[in-house]
Design a protein around this motif. Structure first.
Motif, PDB file in Angstrom:
ATOM      1  N   ALA A  14      -1.847  -0.116   8.852  1.00  0.00           N
ATOM      2  CA  ALA A  14      -0.813   0.337   7.845  1.00  0.00           C
ATOM      3  C   ALA A  14      -1.280   0.700   6.702  1.00  0.00           C
ATOM      4  O   ALA A  14      -0.951   1.692   6.066  1.00  0.00           O
ATOM      5  CB  ALA A  14       0.225  -1.024   7.526  1.00  0.00           C
ATOM      6  N   LEU A  15      -2.382   0.248   6.017  1.00  0.00           N
ATOM      7  CA  LEU A  15      -3.069   0.494   4.850  1.00  0.00           C
ATOM      8  C   LEU A  15      -3.773   1.878   5.001  1.00  0.00           C
ATOM      9  O   LEU A  15      -3.764   2.688   4.173  1.00  0.00           O
ATOM     10  CB  LEU A  15      -4.302  -0.443   4.597  1.00  0.00           C
ATOM     11  N   ASP A  16      -4.442   2.251   6.353  1.00  0.00           N
ATOM     12  CA  ASP A  16      -4.867   3.466   6.349  1.00  0.00           C
ATOM     13  C   ASP A  16      -3.902   4.638   6.750  1.00  0.00           C
ATOM     14  O   ASP A  16      -4.181   5.524   6.180  1.00  0.00           O
ATOM     15  CB  ASP A  16      -5.581   3.574   7.843  1.00  0.00           C
ATOM     16  N   GLU A  17      -2.605   4.246   7.297  1.00  0.00           N
ATOM     17  CA  GLU A  17      -1.701   5.320   7.212  1.00  0.00           C
ATOM     18  C   GLU A  17      -1.278   5.883   5.760  1.00  0.00           C
ATOM     19  O   GLU A  17      -0.782   6.831   5.452  1.00  0.00           O
ATOM     20  CB  GLU A  17      -0.581   4.890   8.066  1.00  0.00           C
ATOM     21  N   ILE A  18      -0.981   4.703   4.883  1.00  0.00           N
ATOM     22  CA  ILE A  18      -0.717   4.909   3.598  1.00  0.00           C
ATOM     23  C   ILE A  18      -1.491   5.708   2.971  1.00  0.00           C
ATOM     24  O   ILE A  18      -1.361   6.814   2.315  1.00  0.00           O
ATOM     25  CB  ILE A  18      -0.484   3.822   2.709  1.00  0.00           C
ATOM     26  N   ARG A  19      -2.902   5.529   3.133  1.00  0.00           N
ATOM     27  CA  ARG A  19      -4.340   6.387   2.574  1.00  0.00           C
ATOM     28  C   ARG A  19      -4.185   7.691   3.195  1.00  0.00           C
ATOM     29  O   ARG A  19      -4.453   8.727   2.326  1.00  0.00           O
ATOM     30  CB  ARG A  19      -5.220   5.557   2.505  1.00  0.00           C
ATOM     31  N   ASN A  20      -4.088   7.746   4.247  1.00  0.00           N
ATOM     32  CA  ASN A  20      -3.905   9.125   5.004  1.00  0.00           C
ATOM     33  C   ASN A  20      -2.795  10.209   4.668  1.00  0.00           C
ATOM     34  O   ASN A  20      -3.087  11.141   4.452  1.00  0.00           O
ATOM     35  CB  ASN A  20      -3.695   9.110   6.617  1.00  0.00           C
ATOM     36  N   ASP A  24      -4.577  10.793  -2.797  1.00  0.00           N
ATOM     37  CA  ASP A  24      -4.783  10.303  -4.274  1.00  0.00           C
ATOM     38  C   ASP A  24      -5.171   8.791  -4.383  1.00  0.00           C
ATOM     39  O   ASP A  24      -5.509   8.507  -5.471  1.00  0.00           O
ATOM     40  CB  ASP A  24      -3.734  10.734  -4.920  1.00  0.00           C
ATOM     41  N   ILE A  25      -4.949   8.121  -3.384  1.00  0.00           N
ATOM     42  CA  ILE A  25      -5.071   6.632  -3.229  1.00  0.00           C
ATOM     43  C   ILE A  25      -6.656   6.594  -3.220  1.00  0.00           C
ATOM     44  O   ILE A  25      -7.297   6.848  -2.171  1.00  0.00           O
ATOM     45  CB  ILE A  25      -4.507   6.007  -2.234  1.00  0.00           C
ATOM     46  N   GLN A  26      -7.346   5.946  -4.256  1.00  0.00           N
ATOM     47  CA  GLN A  26      -8.767   5.980  -4.130  1.00  0.00           C
ATOM     48  C   GLN A  26      -9.460   4.791  -3.617  1.00  0.00           C
ATOM     49  O   GLN A  26     -10.491   4.704  -2.766  1.00  0.00           O
ATOM     50  CB  GLN A  26      -9.253   6.189  -5.645  1.00  0.00           C
ATOM     51  N   HIS A  27      -8.763   3.447  -3.766  1.00  0.00           N
ATOM     52  CA  HIS A  27      -9.144   2.072  -3.182  1.00  0.00           C
ATOM     53  C   HIS A  27      -7.838   1.417  -3.139  1.00  0.00           C
ATOM     54  O   HIS A  27      -6.887   1.577  -3.619  1.00  0.00           O
ATOM     55  CB  HIS A  27      -9.980   1.287  -4.375  1.00  0.00           C
ATOM     56  N   ALA A  28      -7.850   0.704  -2.215  1.00  0.00           N
ATOM     57  CA  ALA A  28      -6.611  -0.222  -1.625  1.00  0.00           C
ATOM     58  C   ALA A  28      -7.251  -1.410  -0.930  1.00  0.00           C
ATOM     59  O   ALA A  28      -8.259  -1.313   0.003  1.00  0.00           O
ATOM     60  CB  ALA A  28      -5.638   0.758  -0.928  1.00  0.00           C
ATOM     61  N   PHE A  29      -6.437  -2.626  -1.155  1.00  0.00           N
ATOM     62  CA  PHE A  29      -6.849  -3.938  -0.271  1.00  0.00           C
ATOM     63  C   PHE A  29      -5.733  -4.733  -0.473  1.00  0.00           C
ATOM     64  O   PHE A  29      -4.842  -4.628  -1.444  1.00  0.00           O
ATOM     65  CB  PHE A  29      -8.005  -4.354  -0.675  1.00  0.00           C
TER      66      PHE A  29
END
Length: 277
Positions: A14-20, A24-29
């Motif tokens: 889910a996190l990878d899909e949001i970043r794809n 503009d999302i540089q970092h996320a966890f």
């Protein structure tokens, strides 16, 4: 595969899909109340994550007096740091200065809660350590006694009782199964118009409709309930969105007449949930 692995893989995807969808999302966890990191990007150093967690721990401790927090946004010249809380799970994102925060926040509030609720249905005890089973005990030797002679006795035939018919187990399970209600999804209102557009029908992304149908074992979703944040509700028909530019953006297209009835307008958030009749 353990339950921890299922949760970690699902949240990481889910996190990878949001970043794809949002470059503009540089970092996320994602981390838990205990400080355990569940999912994240490989580009963020571990020491940076620890410093961010320490900073937000102070915010969490102060927020307990007002009942906790749902979201925190810190803006500066170089970009934005945002925190979203979903129960015991928390998502931290660092975005660039040019990021579309409205789109990112909407996508996050729709996708992450949906994944967590689906995981709760699949595995009701998430992220708990499963203790290893204790080794089997060595069975004690069994002593077989020497049989003693049995005196022969006259056998009396007893009438055989006819077996009573019992209710099938499957039928009992069906009557005891609780009714399931799908969780409401927050979507952004978008206008839809035209001479051939019915005033009692809304349109929703086909991906959201498919997720609902999977929850109800493939039943076709024909009606939904729309609820505003002021408490106004209405039941209406639903169809998939035709315009591909709205796919995957958390949009619900509502006719203007229905918007006037609900006292909402384009760009506002509403809660939408399926109705199975």
């Amino acid at each position: 595969m353990t339950e921890n692995d299922v949760y970690a893989i699902a949240l990481q995807n889910a996190l990878d899909e949001i970043r794809n969808a949002c470059p503009d999302i540089q970092h996320a966890f994602i981390f838990k109340d205990t400080g355990e990191i569940i999912a994240g990007d490989a580009e963020t150093p571990q020491k940076v994550i620890v410093r961010v967690l320490d900073a937000f721990n102070g915010i969490f401790s102060r927020a307990k007096a007002i009942g906790g927090i749902e979201a925190v946004t810190l803006k500066c010249g170089g970009g934005t740091v945002a925190l979203h809380s979903f129960g015991e799970h928390h998502l931290v994102m660092v975005t660039s200065a040019n990021a579309d925060l409205n789109y990112i926040n909407t996508l996050t509030r729709v996708l992450i809660p949906t994944v967590l609720k689906l995981l709760e249905k699949i595995s009701p005890t998430p992220l708990k350590n499963i203790s290893a089973p204790s080794p089997p005990k060595t069975p004690k030797p069994i002593t077989i006694p020497t049989p003693t002679p049995i005196e022969e006795k006259e056998t009396i035939e007893e009438p055989i009782e006819e077996p009573t018919l019992q209710k099938p187990v499957e039928e009992e399970l069906k009557t005891e199964m609780p009714s399931f209600e799908a969780p409401a999804t927050q979507l952004i209102v978008e206008n839809i118009g035209g001479l051939l557009v019915p005033s009692d029908t809304v349109r929703i992304d086909n991906e959201t409709l498919t997720q609902w149908e999977n929850l109800f074992e493939g039943k076709k979703i024909e009606y939904v309930e729309i609820e505003t944040f002021d408490g106004k509700t209405t039941k209406c028909k639903v169809k998939p969105i035709k315009d591909s530019k709205y796919f995957g953006k958390g949009i619900v297209q509502i006719p203007e007449k229905m918007q006037l009835t609900l006292e909402i307008k384009r760009g506002e958030l509403v809660r939408v949930k399926p109705i199975i009749e």
